[in-house]
Design an enzyme around this catalytic site. Structure first.
Site, short mmCIF file in Angstrom:
data_model
loop_
_atom_site.label_atom_id
_atom_site.label_comp_id
_atom_site.label_asym_id
_atom_site.label_seq_id
_atom_site.Cartn_x
_atom_site.Cartn_y
_atom_site.Cartn_z
N ARG A 90 4.34 9.07 -8.73
CA ARG A 90 3.59 8.11 -7.57
C ARG A 90 2.29 8.55 -7.24
NH1 ARG A 90 9.34 8.11 -5.52
NH2 ARG A 90 9.75 6.09 -5.75
N ASP A 150 14.70 4.69 0.53
CA ASP A 150 15.50 6.03 0.32
C ASP A 150 16.76 6.23 1.39
OD1 ASP A 150 13.01 7.27 -1.48
OD2 ASP A 150 12.40 6.26 0.28
N ARG A 153 19.12 3.65 0.51
CA ARG A 153 19.78 4.12 -0.91
C ARG A 153 20.95 5.17 -0.54
NH1 ARG A 153 14.20 4.10 -4.21
NH2 ARG A 153 14.56 1.95 -5.00
N HIS A 177 7.95 9.83 0.40
CA HIS A 177 8.63 8.89 -0.33
C HIS A 177 8.47 9.41 -1.89
CE1 HIS A 177 10.37 5.41 -2.15
NE2 HIS A 177 8.86 4.76 -2.59
P1 NAD Z 1 2.97 -6.24 -8.94
O1 NAD Z 1 1.99 -5.75 -10.00
O2 NAD Z 1 3.97 -7.08 -9.28
O3 NAD Z 1 2.29 -6.80 -7.69
C1 NAD Z 1 1.01 -6.24 -7.38
C2 NAD Z 1 0.27 -7.23 -6.83
O4 NAD Z 1 -1.28 -6.86 -6.40
C3 NAD Z 1 -0.50 -8.45 -8.18
O5 NAD Z 1 -0.08 -9.73 -7.76
C4 NAD Z 1 -1.93 -8.23 -8.20
O6 NAD Z 1 -2.72 -9.38 -8.52
C5 NAD Z 1 -2.30 -7.80 -6.83
N1 NAD Z 1 -3.55 -7.25 -6.55
C6 NAD Z 1 -4.17 -6.09 -7.36
N2 NAD Z 1 -5.16 -5.72 -6.74
C7 NAD Z 1 -5.30 -6.32 -5.72
C8 NAD Z 1 -6.52 -6.61 -4.73
N3 NAD Z 1 -7.67 -5.84 -4.96
N4 NAD Z 1 -6.61 -7.35 -3.98
C9 NAD Z 1 -5.23 -7.99 -3.64
N5 NAD Z 1 -4.35 -8.16 -4.65
C10 NAD Z 1 -4.40 -7.24 -5.49
O7 NAD Z 1 3.59 -4.84 -8.17
P2 NAD Z 1 4.82 -4.55 -7.32
O8 NAD Z 1 6.08 -4.28 -8.23
O9 NAD Z 1 4.68 -5.78 -6.44
O10 NAD Z 1 4.51 -3.30 -6.53
C11 NAD Z 1 3.58 -3.13 -5.78
C12 NAD Z 1 3.29 -1.85 -5.12
O11 NAD Z 1 4.53 -1.60 -4.44
C13 NAD Z 1 3.13 -0.67 -6.21
O12 NAD Z 1 2.16 0.16 -5.60
C14 NAD Z 1 4.63 -0.37 -6.35
O13 NAD Z 1 4.50 1.30 -6.62
C15 NAD Z 1 4.91 -0.29 -4.70
N6 NAD Z 1 6.33 -0.08 -4.30
C16 NAD Z 1 6.69 0.57 -3.13
C17 NAD Z 1 7.92 0.70 -2.76
C18 NAD Z 1 8.23 1.55 -1.55
O14 NAD Z 1 9.44 2.18 -1.35
N7 NAD Z 1 7.12 1.86 -0.99
C19 NAD Z 1 8.97 0.51 -3.65
C20 NAD Z 1 8.86 -0.26 -4.75
C21 NAD Z 1 7.50 -0.65 -5.34
#
Ligand code: NAD
Length: 309
Positions: A90, A150, A153, A177
């Site tokens: 991460r 987490d 889970r 996380h």
């Molecule tokens: P994804 O690639 O499907 O979606 C990301 C979106 O962000 C895309 O639609 C993209 O166009 C948009 N984006 C990129 N740059 C941008 C900007 N400057 N302005 C506006 N929009 C923008 O990714 P995802 O699978 O949805 O994951 C998103 C984030 O969530 C990742 O960082 C992932 O690691 C995180 N995540 C966090 C957890 C958690 O427990 N916190 C769990 C799963 C995923």
């Protein structure tokens, strides 16, 4: 006066849209705005969700919007960013996602937004810190999803192991996380019974702890991304805020002396209500648990120090 509950989701990828879909199914807000750098994607997602309104419990106003629409929002969820790749930590994501946040926070502030930021983008504890830093908002108004997923889970896996509903499992994952997260086994209960008194199989508990820690890697290996769980975790936090619940959730909150740490975000049990983080609930750790929690917080602190320099 009618209280219009308004949520804006920035980043309409897997995570943002799982949150949106869960909001719709749980009728959790009145107005939902979708924003993405790919405006066509946000437009298509809004159309798709609107076409389900006839079958939904919600009377929700849903549209793809602009940053000026953030002005009167209650909550801005940020799920924009790049996804974790197989084998990537991460922390590796940090640099790319910091640039993304720089392009988002300023236009949100310029809109006049005065609500609560809820961050999902990884590494979530650091991105929450960056959001607080860039926005200048009070610590109570910037929240990360932290170890809420987490913890869910862990509750699922323990419930499955003990054949008890996860709803009756009270056990917390705290700290980062990520890989240094830890479980407060000494505080874990199933209903009224301490887990350590009903389960003497320490190897089984160790396996559960590992399965929790590496769940994201396992899912990413199988289907490239994780999103339903975090979508539901986001909605759980959103409902706690909008409904002024005073619920305890292990969000990523700003530590300001709690547990002996200051100036970092970490997953800790926090009372969540309309004002955001009302307070952090301090825990009486067992000695070995306090060492693990301290290690995790020290890791987060060293990462923040790296991005400051
Ligand atoms: P994804 O690639 O499907 O979606 C990301 C979106 O962000 C895309 O639609 C993209 O166009 C948009 N984006 C990129 N740059 C941008 C900007 N400057 N302005 C506006 N929009 C923008 O990714 P995802 O699978 O949805 O994951 C998103 C984030 O969530 C990742 O960082 C992932 O690691 C995180 N995540 C966090 C957890 C958690 O427990 N916190 C769990 C799963 C995923």
């Amino acid at each position: 006066m009618y209280d219009n509950k308004k949520v804006v989701i920035i980043g309409t990828g897997f995570v943002g849209m799982s949150c949106a879909y869960s909001l719709l199914n749980q009728n959790a807000c009145d107005e939902l705005v979708l924003i993405d750098i790919n405006s066509e994607k946000a437009r298509g997602e809004a159309m798709d969700l609107n076409h389900s309104l006839a079958f939904s419990p919600a009377e929700m106003k849903i549209y793809s919007g602009k940053y000026s629409d953030c002005r009167d929002a209650d909550i801005i969820v940020i799920a924009a960013g790049v996804n974790q790749k197989e084998g990537e930590t991460r922390i590796d994501l940090l640099k790319r996602n910091k640039n993304v946040f720089q392009s988002i926070i300023q236009p949100v502030i310029d809109s006049g937004f005065e609500g609560i930021f809820l961050i999902a983008t990884n590494p979530v504890d650091i991105m929450s810190y960056i959001t607080k830093d860039l926005s200048g908002f009070d610590k109570s108004k910037v929240i990360g999803t932290g170890t809420s997923l987490d913890t869910a889970r862990l509750r699922y896996l323990l419930g499955h192991f003990l054949d008890i509903s996860p709803k009756n499992i009270h056990a917390y994952v705290l700290g980062e996380h990520g890989d240094s997260e830890m479980i407060t086994w000494s505080q874990a209960t199933a209903g009224t019974k301490p887990i350590l008194s009903i389960c003497k199989d320490s190897l089984a508990l160790e396996k559960i702890a590992n399965d929790v820690k590496y769940a994201a890697n396992e899912i990413i290996k199988a289907k490239n991304a994780t999103y339903y769980g975090i979508g539901m975790a986001l909605v759980r936090i959103i409902k706690a805020i909008l409904n002024n619940e005073n619920s305890i959730i292990t969000v990523s909150a700003y530590l300001d002396g709690e547990f002996g740490f200051r100036g970092i975000y970490a997953g800790v049990p926090s009372v969540i209500n309309r004002d955001g983080v009302r307070e952090i609930v301090e825990i009486k750790f067992a000695d070995n648990e306090f060492c693990k929690f301290t290690e995790s917080c020290n890791f987060l602190k060293s990462t923040i120090d790296k991005i400051k320099n």
